[in-house]
Design a protein around this motif. Structure first.
Motif, PDB file in Angstrom:
ATOM      1  N   THR A 140     -19.157-117.132-113.684  1.00  0.00           N
ATOM      2  CA  THR A 140     -20.052-116.971-112.536  1.00  0.00           C
ATOM      3  C   THR A 140     -21.193-117.977-112.547  1.00  0.00           C
ATOM      4  O   THR A 140     -21.500-118.583-111.509  1.00  0.00           O
ATOM      5  N   ASP A 141     -21.839-118.166-113.705  1.00  0.00           N
ATOM      6  CA  ASP A 141     -22.977-119.071-113.748  1.00  0.00           C
ATOM      7  C   ASP A 141     -22.580-120.501-113.412  1.00  0.00           C
ATOM      8  O   ASP A 141     -23.330-121.239-112.760  1.00  0.00           O
ATOM      9  N   THR A 142     -21.372-120.903-113.823  1.00  0.00           N
ATOM     10  CA  THR A 142     -20.893-122.248-113.507  1.00  0.00           C
ATOM     11  C   THR A 142     -20.649-122.396-112.010  1.00  0.00           C
ATOM     12  O   THR A 142     -21.029-123.405-111.400  1.00  0.00           O
ATOM     13  N   ALA A 143     -20.028-121.388-111.402  1.00  0.00           N
ATOM     14  CA  ALA A 143     -19.771-121.427-109.955  1.00  0.00           C
ATOM     15  C   ALA A 143     -21.075-121.471-109.168  1.00  0.00           C
ATOM     16  O   ALA A 143     -21.207-122.232-108.202  1.00  0.00           O
ATOM     17  N   LEU A 144     -22.059-120.672-109.587  1.00  0.00           N
ATOM     18  CA  LEU A 144     -23.346-120.666-108.895  1.00  0.00           C
ATOM     19  C   LEU A 144     -24.029-122.017-109.010  1.00  0.00           C
ATOM     20  O   LEU A 144     -24.597-122.529-108.036  1.00  0.00           O
ATOM     21  N   SER A 195     -35.612-117.751-104.529  1.00  0.00           N
ATOM     22  CA  SER A 195     -34.961-116.962-105.583  1.00  0.00           C
ATOM     23  C   SER A 195     -35.976-116.158-106.386  1.00  0.00           C
ATOM     24  O   SER A 195     -35.666-115.059-106.858  1.00  0.00           O
ATOM     25  N   ALA A 196     -37.196-116.704-106.543  1.00  0.00           N
ATOM     26  CA  ALA A 196     -38.235-115.961-107.264  1.00  0.00           C
ATOM     27  C   ALA A 196     -38.626-114.704-106.506  1.00  0.00           C
ATOM     28  O   ALA A 196     -38.862-113.651-107.120  1.00  0.00           O
ATOM     29  N   CYS A 231     -36.690-108.113-100.191  1.00  0.00           N
ATOM     30  CA  CYS A 231     -36.219-108.930-101.313  1.00  0.00           C
ATOM     31  C   CYS A 231     -36.200-108.116-102.601  1.00  0.00           C
ATOM     32  O   CYS A 231     -35.285-108.252-103.424  1.00  0.00           O
ATOM     33  N   GLY A 232     -37.211-107.265-102.783  1.00  0.00           N
ATOM     34  CA  GLY A 232     -37.226-106.413-103.967  1.00  0.00           C
ATOM     35  C   GLY A 232     -36.065-105.445-103.995  1.00  0.00           C
ATOM     36  O   GLY A 232     -35.402-105.261-105.032  1.00  0.00           O
ATOM     37  N   MET A 233     -35.799-104.803-102.844  1.00  0.00           N
ATOM     38  CA  MET A 233     -34.692-103.846-102.768  1.00  0.00           C
ATOM     39  C   MET A 233     -33.355-104.494-103.097  1.00  0.00           C
ATOM     40  O   MET A 233     -32.607-104.017-103.948  1.00  0.00           O
ATOM     41  N   LEU A 234     -33.055-105.591-102.398  1.00  0.00           N
ATOM     42  CA  LEU A 234     -31.743-106.213-102.552  1.00  0.00           C
ATOM     43  C   LEU A 234     -31.654-107.037-103.834  1.00  0.00           C
ATOM     44  O   LEU A 234     -30.566-107.188-104.401  1.00  0.00           O
ATOM     45  N   GLY A 235     -32.796-107.558-104.292  1.00  0.00           N
ATOM     46  CA  GLY A 235     -32.786-108.300-105.546  1.00  0.00           C
ATOM     47  C   GLY A 235     -32.420-107.427-106.734  1.00  0.00           C
ATOM     48  O   GLY A 235     -31.891-107.922-107.738  1.00  0.00           O
ATOM     49  N   SER A 236     -32.673-106.124-106.614  1.00  0.00           N
ATOM     50  CA  SER A 236     -32.306-105.201-107.688  1.00  0.00           C
ATOM     51  C   SER A 236     -30.807-105.244-107.964  1.00  0.00           C
ATOM     52  O   SER A 236     -30.361-105.180-109.115  1.00  0.00           O
ATOM     53  N   LYS A 263     -26.055-108.993-112.863  1.00  0.00           N
ATOM     54  CA  LYS A 263     -26.189-110.169-113.732  1.00  0.00           C
ATOM     55  C   LYS A 263     -25.852-111.447-112.978  1.00  0.00           C
ATOM     56  O   LYS A 263     -25.179-112.346-113.491  1.00  0.00           O
ATOM     57  N   GLN A 264     -26.334-111.505-111.742  1.00  0.00           N
ATOM     58  CA  GLN A 264     -26.151-112.686-110.909  1.00  0.00           C
ATOM     59  C   GLN A 264     -27.519-113.195-110.458  1.00  0.00           C
ATOM     60  O   GLN A 264     -27.784-113.373-109.272  1.00  0.00           O
ATOM     61  N   SER A 265     -28.363-113.446-111.439  1.00  0.00           N
ATOM     62  CA  SER A 265     -29.728-113.854-111.125  1.00  0.00           C
ATOM     63  C   SER A 265     -29.784-115.191-110.396  1.00  0.00           C
ATOM     64  O   SER A 265     -30.717-115.463-109.639  1.00  0.00           O
TER      65      SER A 265
END
Length: 370
Positions: A94-98, A209-210, A26-31, A37-39
């Protein structure tokens, strides 16, 4: 609980290894999610996986974790496909779609879970563990699956490292070089979906997500290098898993998933405060140091205006002449003397040749350009 329990206790050993592997991947891919900017992507995908779990159970009437996770994978990929479709085919950001996909899929998933719970079938019990996670249910086969997914992800990262890096920092340049940016972007999203799906059983939909973002956010504070960031995020994620499991095992009734997330939050907090470049503490220290340096140079500049009117640079001047200057303090004079910019003799001061040259450079820099 003793340290030897991690090696002798089968359940504890399995959970610890599983959470460590999950934290690392998760750390690797979360980077990549953080840098793109797709948190919210991790949150949207984890929630989008819920209806897939429910539909897989309705079709098979079995709680086989592999089948349920396969359903979650398909549902998560559909969610990603819809997100990309909304972004490219509409004017929504993007944020609206997410946010739309997150709420839509999660609402549908909760509706299916409610329907399943009302069915006269005792076998549906336990599906709610995918909402909040239940690390205690991990077995060796689950850990092996995590290791396989982590290995595949690592191999793909190494093979496409240049392409991933280029896409992150200059997508337009990647297009001009002829790279298939849609394929590369889709590959990153697929790996993120894989990481989220294998973590649902451990951490759950709500907190997944965290796990994806916290280690990456912490690692980002320590470096500007993508490779170092990915490595640090993997370490922070793995340590969060190990320490979180240890803490939850030390006290009865503590749920492992939330404790892991809290430990990851500690890593984030420490990084935000103490990292040398971006940390709040060091930023404040640099701000204080810069203000002091500015006060020194303002005072030196004022002294220069006094000194340059005389032929003898080293001519003494009374300290009281500075009393009406706002930047003057006794501490300022002491610091100027330490820098060998001035000398102090009783109630008089005089400027050294080094101080005069420094002040002259400041004066020339502030002259308007012709």
């Amino acid at each position: 609980m003793e340290l030897t329990d991690f090696f002798t206790n089968y359940t504890l050993r399995t959970i610890t290894l599983g959470t460590a592997v999950l934290g690392a991947i998760c750390g690797m891919l979360g980077s990549f999610a953080v840098l793109r900017k797709q948190s919210l992507l991790g949150d949207a995908i984890s929630h989008a996986a819920l209806p897939g779990i429910a539909i897989a159970f309705l079709i098979t009437s079995a709680k086989d974790s592999n089948i349920l996770l396969l359903g979650a994978l398909v549902s998560g990929l559909i969610g990603v496909f819809w997100i990309r479709g909304i972004i490219t085919k509409t004017h929504l950001k993007t944020d609206t779609a997410l946010g739309l996909i997150l709420s839509l899929f999660f609402g549908f998933g909760m509706l299916l879970l409610t329907y399943i719970q009302k069915q006269p079938n005792a076998n549906q019990a336990g599906l709610d563990k995918y909402l909040f996670g239940q690390a205690a249910t991990l077995v060796e086969s689950d850990v092996r699956l995590m290791l396989i997914v982590t290995g595949i992800s690592l191999i793909i990262l190494l093979l496409f490292w240049k392409e991933f890096k280029l896409l992150l920092f200059d997508k337009n340049y990647a297009l001009t070089l002829g790279f298939n940016t849609r394929f590369i972007d889709g590959l990153i999203s697929f790996l993120i979906v894989l990481a989220i799906v294998i973590g649902l059983q451990t951490v759950g939909v709500v907190l997944m997500s965290a796990m994806l973002l916290a280690p990456a956010a912490a690692a980002r504070q320590w470096t500007n290098s993508l490779g170092v960031m990915v490595g640090l995020a993997a370490i922070f994620g793995a340590c969060s898993g190990v320490f979180g499991t240890a803490i939850s095992a030390s006290q009865p009734g503590l749920s492992t998933g939330p404790v892991i997330v809290l430990v990851a939050a500690v890593f984030v907090t420490v990084s935000f405060i103490f990292s040398p470049e971006r940390g709040i503490l060091f930023k404040q220290l640099r701000l204080i140091r810069n203000r002091r340096e500015l006060e020194l140079k303002k005072t030196l500049y004022f002294m220069y205006d006094i000194v340059r009117k005389h032929e003898d640079v080293s001519r003494p001047h009374a300290i009281r002449i500075l009393n009406n200057f706002q930047g003057f303090t006794k501490n300022t004079l002491s610091q100027l003397a330490e820098k060998d910019w001035i000398t102090i003799q009783g109630q008089n001061w005089s400027m050294t040749s080094t101080g005069f040259e420094t002040a002259a450079n400041l004066y020339n820099k502030n002259l308007p350009e012709p």
